[in-house]
Design a protein around this motif. Sequence first.
Motif, short mmCIF file in Angstrom:
data_model
loop_
_atom_site.label_atom_id
_atom_site.label_comp_id
_atom_site.label_asym_id
_atom_site.label_seq_id
_atom_site.Cartn_x
_atom_site.Cartn_y
_atom_site.Cartn_z
N ALA B 131 16.18 12.64 7.39
CA ALA B 131 16.16 12.36 8.83
C ALA B 131 17.31 11.43 9.19
O ALA B 131 17.60 10.47 8.47
N LEU B 132 17.99 11.74 10.29
CA LEU B 132 18.99 10.81 10.82
C LEU B 132 19.00 10.94 12.33
O LEU B 132 18.53 11.94 12.87
N ALA B 133 19.49 9.91 12.99
CA ALA B 133 19.61 10.00 14.44
C ALA B 133 20.76 10.94 14.77
O ALA B 133 21.73 11.02 14.02
N ASN B 134 20.64 11.67 15.86
CA ASN B 134 21.67 12.61 16.26
C ASN B 134 23.00 11.87 16.49
O ASN B 134 23.10 11.04 17.38
N TYR B 140 23.49 4.80 15.46
CA TYR B 140 22.98 4.80 14.09
C TYR B 140 23.17 6.17 13.44
O TYR B 140 23.26 6.28 12.22
N GLY B 141 23.22 7.21 14.26
CA GLY B 141 23.49 8.55 13.75
C GLY B 141 24.94 8.68 13.33
O GLY B 141 25.25 9.27 12.29
N VAL B 142 25.84 8.11 14.14
CA VAL B 142 27.26 8.12 13.80
C VAL B 142 27.45 7.42 12.46
O VAL B 142 28.13 7.93 11.55
N ALA B 143 26.82 6.26 12.32
CA ALA B 143 26.94 5.49 11.08
C ALA B 143 26.40 6.28 9.89
O ALA B 143 27.03 6.32 8.83
N ALA B 144 25.26 6.94 10.08
CA ALA B 144 24.66 7.72 8.99
C ALA B 144 25.61 8.82 8.54
O ALA B 144 25.80 9.05 7.34
N GLU B 145 26.24 9.47 9.52
CA GLU B 145 27.17 10.54 9.19
C GLU B 145 28.38 9.98 8.43
O GLU B 145 28.85 10.59 7.46
N GLU B 146 28.85 8.82 8.86
CA GLU B 146 29.99 8.18 8.16
C GLU B 146 29.63 7.86 6.71
O GLU B 146 30.44 8.06 5.80
N VAL B 147 28.41 7.38 6.51
CA VAL B 147 27.98 7.03 5.16
C VAL B 147 27.95 8.29 4.27
O VAL B 147 28.48 8.29 3.15
N LEU B 148 27.37 9.36 4.82
CA LEU B 148 27.29 10.60 4.04
C LEU B 148 28.69 11.13 3.72
O LEU B 148 28.94 11.63 2.62
N PRO B 159 22.19 21.01 5.28
CA PRO B 159 21.10 21.97 5.55
C PRO B 159 19.72 21.31 5.62
O PRO B 159 18.79 21.90 6.16
N LYS B 160 19.59 20.11 5.09
CA LYS B 160 18.28 19.45 5.10
C LYS B 160 18.16 18.39 6.18
O LYS B 160 17.19 17.65 6.23
N TRP B 161 19.16 18.30 7.04
CA TRP B 161 19.11 17.29 8.11
C TRP B 161 18.05 17.63 9.14
O TRP B 161 17.94 18.79 9.57
N VAL B 162 17.30 16.64 9.56
CA VAL B 162 16.53 16.75 10.80
C VAL B 162 16.93 15.58 11.67
O VAL B 162 17.03 14.45 11.19
N MET B 163 17.24 15.87 12.94
CA MET B 163 17.80 14.83 13.77
C MET B 163 16.85 14.35 14.84
O MET B 163 16.26 15.14 15.57
N GLY B 164 16.72 13.03 14.92
CA GLY B 164 15.94 12.42 15.98
C GLY B 164 16.83 12.18 17.18
O GLY B 164 18.03 11.99 17.03
N GLU B 165 16.24 12.20 18.36
CA GLU B 165 17.03 11.96 19.57
C GLU B 165 17.48 10.51 19.63
O GLU B 165 18.43 10.16 20.29
#
Lengths: 225, 251
Positions: B131-134, B140-148, B159-165
């Motif tokens: 799960a990550l924020a969109n 926080y979603g931007v940061a999560a994407e940067e980390v990945l 393929p396993k991402w589910v995004m919270g609003e």
Amino acid sequence: MLTEADLAAIWLTLKLATTVTALLLVIGTPIAWWLARTRSWLKAPVGAIVALPLVLPPTVLGFYLLIAMGPNGFIGEFTQQLGLGTLPFTFSGLVVGSVFYSLPFVVQPLQNAMQAIGERPMEVAATLRAGPWDRFFTVVLPLARPGFITATILGFAHTMGEFGVVLMIGGNIPDQTRVVSVQIYDHVEALEYAQAHTLAGIMVIFSFAVLLALYGSQRKTSLWS
Amino acid sequence: MKLLKGVMMLTLGFSISSTVLADVVHVAVASNFTAAMKDIAAQFEKDSEHTVILSFGSSGKFFAQIQNGAPFEVFLSADQAKPIALEKAGFIVPNSRFTYATGTLALWSTKADFVDKNYTNLKKGNFNKLALANPKLAPYGVAAEEVLTALNLKNSTQPKWVMGENISQTYQFVATDNADLGFVALSQIMDNGIVTKGSSWIIPSELYSPIRQDAVLLKTAQNNDGAKALLKYLHSDTAQHIIYDYGYKTE
């Protein structure tokens, strides 16, 4: 004007609304028939349960569906035992959630239409030796036609515009759970107002056209029977 | 009865005299700062005569509402972009914008020992959903994407991402066990300086750009001393301590 993601969302929404409406007509018809005819004390409680999704705010309903469908929820445990995994974040999950959410919009017009038929046509058919199934298909279904049309319109329209439940159990996955309402919401939240307006405009015009066509074809008979 | 009347008049007198000084402050708070702001507001009400009314939600929604006349005096955003946009559009008191907290990202699971410093399960793909924020909507979603991206795991996990609003919904996906793993705000899983449940990895700050969260005083608050006092209070030791204890960095 429309991005690929917008088009994918539109297609997914139509697919969801069609699937849900078809399922609801199959599930809703026997429930409505039973509610219309029964003298059982269960009529009131069952009717109340069917109407419950009208009471709960969609996001609240969605939250409880998320818990119930999760790995530790009772629906989740059941689907896992069947080897289906869990339902949240899947198209099937949205279908299940939407069926539950739109149930009253299909059952109630059907029930009203069936109640309006009354005992008389059934008795007449019986004296002509029509069996229960025969009576249902050749007497009840044709006479309840306006109710079926209303139920189809309401079920379809309500699923098209669904948002709260999808938001809670969807997870915003392209082609799986990202429907138009979520896509519009995303545009608004991302301050892409122009794109939000375009998509919302298309949704309103399309829905208006569909409703207009269906209501127009129903002029002869009362829609709310 | 006379006594009761007298007491009532007296109370009325007091409340009138105190309303002369006290203001009611309406604050729009980004959902990730919910818990911290509740504590700060309670403390502020104790330390001042003002009353604080908090509304929690997504910054994007607040942005739209403020532009359309929402009755808030203070806006605590989850990012810098929206306060800056409001500043440019002339909705805030000039020069009132500042960073009140810098968010910390954490990888979290409700299961004990599921997340470790070497993010083994994330690396091996040993989880049902992440799960990550969109990223389109939430910092926080931007940061999560940067980390990945930094860990070279973006493509394999996508393929396993589910995004919270927003970050609250992301937290919900993990908290209800629907997702084994999720990138949440450290503030959501931290209480009094410790992570209270499950297992987590506090992401090293060099893996993502700082999640600066800005506060602004809105134009509607030009004559609201309570609102000004509250913004000042965010700099106080008491408030800074609370913010820090919820896992944010302060400047």
